[in-house]
Design a protein around this motif. Sequence first.
Motif, PDB file in Angstrom:
ATOM      1  N   UNK A   1      33.228  53.016  99.423  1.00  0.00           N
ATOM      2  CA  UNK A   1      34.108  54.032  99.770  1.00  0.00           C
ATOM      3  C   UNK A   1      35.165  54.706  98.744  1.00  0.00           C
ATOM      4  N   UNK A   2      35.510  53.907  97.915  1.00  0.00           N
ATOM      5  CA  UNK A   2      36.206  54.275  96.936  1.00  0.00           C
ATOM      6  C   UNK A   2      35.347  55.513  96.144  1.00  0.00           C
ATOM      7  N   UNK A   3      34.136  55.208  95.782  1.00  0.00           N
ATOM      8  CA  UNK A   3      33.314  56.231  95.022  1.00  0.00           C
ATOM      9  C   UNK A   3      33.342  57.351  95.777  1.00  0.00           C
ATOM     10  N   UNK A   4      33.072  57.299  97.304  1.00  0.00           N
ATOM     11  CA  UNK A   4      32.826  58.579  98.113  1.00  0.00           C
ATOM     12  C   UNK A   4      34.360  59.414  98.143  1.00  0.00           C
ATOM     13  N   UNK A   5      35.476  58.677  98.226  1.00  0.00           N
ATOM     14  CA  UNK A   5      36.688  59.466  97.914  1.00  0.00           C
ATOM     15  C   UNK A   5      36.881  60.239  96.547  1.00  0.00           C
ATOM     16  N   UNK A   6      36.617  59.528  95.613  1.00  0.00           N
ATOM     17  CA  UNK A   6      36.684  60.063  94.240  1.00  0.00           C
ATOM     18  C   UNK A   6      35.641  61.280  94.142  1.00  0.00           C
ATOM     19  N   UNK A   7      34.353  61.092  94.550  1.00  0.00           N
ATOM     20  CA  UNK A   7      33.362  62.334  94.657  1.00  0.00           C
ATOM     21  C   UNK A   7      34.106  63.450  95.287  1.00  0.00           C
ATOM     22  N   UNK A   8      34.390  63.248  96.616  1.00  0.00           N
ATOM     23  CA  UNK A   8      34.893  64.323  97.585  1.00  0.00           C
ATOM     24  C   UNK A   8      36.326  65.123  97.014  1.00  0.00           C
ATOM     25  N   UNK A   9      36.894  64.170  96.160  1.00  0.00           N
ATOM     26  CA  UNK A   9      38.240  64.888  95.860  1.00  0.00           C
ATOM     27  C   UNK A   9      38.085  65.686  94.437  1.00  0.00           C
ATOM     28  N   UNK A  10      37.044  65.166  93.811  1.00  0.00           N
ATOM     29  CA  UNK A  10      36.605  65.767  92.484  1.00  0.00           C
ATOM     30  C   UNK A  10      35.005  66.122  92.190  1.00  0.00           C
ATOM     31  N   UNK A  11      34.921  67.288  93.186  1.00  0.00           N
ATOM     32  CA  UNK A  11      33.299  67.602  93.217  1.00  0.00           C
ATOM     33  C   UNK A  11      32.818  68.005  91.953  1.00  0.00           C
ATOM     34  N   UNK A  12      33.678  68.203  91.128  1.00  0.00           N
ATOM     35  CA  UNK A  12      33.118  68.923  89.640  1.00  0.00           C
ATOM     36  C   UNK A  12      33.274  67.832  88.595  1.00  0.00           C
ATOM     37  N   UNK A  13      33.492  66.515  88.869  1.00  0.00           N
ATOM     38  CA  UNK A  13      34.146  65.533  87.677  1.00  0.00           C
ATOM     39  C   UNK A  13      32.684  65.023  87.221  1.00  0.00           C
ATOM     40  N   UNK A  14      32.530  64.652  85.888  1.00  0.00           N
ATOM     41  CA  UNK A  14      31.497  63.955  85.401  1.00  0.00           C
ATOM     42  C   UNK A  14      31.604  62.240  85.974  1.00  0.00           C
ATOM     43  N   UNK A  15      30.491  61.709  85.740  1.00  0.00           N
ATOM     44  CA  UNK A  15      30.413  60.247  86.075  1.00  0.00           C
ATOM     45  C   UNK A  15      31.612  59.597  85.172  1.00  0.00           C
ATOM     46  N   UNK A  16      31.823  59.833  83.765  1.00  0.00           N
ATOM     47  CA  UNK A  16      32.909  59.129  83.145  1.00  0.00           C
ATOM     48  C   UNK A  16      34.261  59.308  83.889  1.00  0.00           C
ATOM     49  N   UNK A  17      34.540  60.744  84.247  1.00  0.00           N
ATOM     50  CA  UNK A  17      35.815  60.807  84.761  1.00  0.00           C
ATOM     51  C   UNK A  17      35.902  60.062  86.213  1.00  0.00           C
ATOM     52  N   UNK A  18      34.978  60.095  86.962  1.00  0.00           N
ATOM     53  CA  UNK A  18      34.666  59.362  88.180  1.00  0.00           C
ATOM     54  C   UNK A  18      35.070  57.806  87.872  1.00  0.00           C
ATOM     55  N   UNK A  19      34.615  57.299  86.828  1.00  0.00           N
ATOM     56  CA  UNK A  19      34.345  55.724  86.531  1.00  0.00           C
ATOM     57  C   UNK A  19      35.907  55.670  86.435  1.00  0.00           C
ATOM     58  N   UNK A  20      36.666  56.508  85.701  1.00  0.00           N
ATOM     59  CA  UNK A  20      37.964  56.084  85.299  1.00  0.00           C
ATOM     60  C   UNK A  20      39.005  56.131  86.611  1.00  0.00           C
ATOM     61  N   UNK A  21      38.668  56.880  87.381  1.00  0.00           N
ATOM     62  CA  UNK A  21      39.424  56.666  88.766  1.00  0.00           C
ATOM     63  C   UNK A  21      39.255  55.514  89.752  1.00  0.00           C
ATOM     64  N   UNK A  22      38.338  54.737  89.343  1.00  0.00           N
ATOM     65  CA  UNK A  22      38.168  53.465  90.260  1.00  0.00           C
ATOM     66  C   UNK A  22      39.363  52.504  89.991  1.00  0.00           C
ATOM     67  N   UNK A  23      39.535  51.670  90.935  1.00  0.00           N
ATOM     68  CA  UNK A  23      40.644  50.738  90.987  1.00  0.00           C
ATOM     69  C   UNK A  23      39.986  49.345  91.054  1.00  0.00           C
TER      70      UNK A  23
END
Length: 304
Positions: free
Chosen positions: A258-280
């Motif tokens: 669910x965290x991954x889904x929220x991160x991707x929806x809010x950051x559609x152009x982000x790279x994997x590295x950027x999304x990984x840094x948004x996880x808690x």
Amino acid sequence: MAISFSSTAKAEICRVLPQRKCCALAECFGILLFCNSFGANGIRIITESKMFAQNLPKLFKKAFGITFDVIPDEDAPGKLIFKITDSDKLSVVMRAYGFDINDTLSLHVNMPIVEEDCCKNAFLRGAFLAGGSVTDPAKGYHMEITTTHISVARETDALIRETLQFAPKTTVRGPRQVLYIKQSELISDFLAFLNAPIAAMGIMEARVEKEMNNKVNRRCNCDDANITKVVEVAQEQLSAIRTLRERGEIPKLPLKLQQAIIAREENPEASLTELASLMEPAISKPAMNHRLKRIVELAKEVPQ
């Protein structure tokens, strides 16, 4: 009118006149064997190089003690034509190279004239000045010298092999025998040997610039391909998320998905590295990639 790279190279070669008579004879020999006409009917040398035109009378005076019968006006535009038609002068020139004015059908490179290293250099300078050209390196790599004498082409080929340790290519263009070089390094070496170091450096600088541009283009193409791939993958993930949301399955998923889904929806152009840094807490790039792949797989599964 812009000065060509070939003309610039010839002007550089002409900066220094031969100091020794043997070298003056050798340079004139190269000029005569590669010029427009050299035979019993006369000598005709045509050039567009102002510097070469200025040097020609001095060279012939030093080598043979003679003057041209026809000398062009130095300020004349276009091609400059030099002629010798006087039979006595022609005889002087022919005898200097061991030729008979009555038998000039098979002219060749008289090797004793180019026996010394300095004379080899002078001969090839003359050959290039009279019958040579070199392409602007910004457009391509091609240097050539042409002659109408088959034996001269063959013997000059051998002389270049002996002196510079490489062999030019050969071809025939109408009545002319052509010796040519297409490798940038060899053209640069040849120009340096002819006492044109600035032109030689110009060849190498153009080569370095082209290589750098090619590397930049390859990198840009690679980056473009990577960006396209990232965008395509992100679109696939967003499509999978929409499918799961429409099926009402997102609330049932593990919290990390669910965290991954929220991160991707809010950051559609982000790279994997950027999304990984948004996880808690923050996770690694491979771990983030695994979560998103799992989301895509779940969307493809047929609901029971």
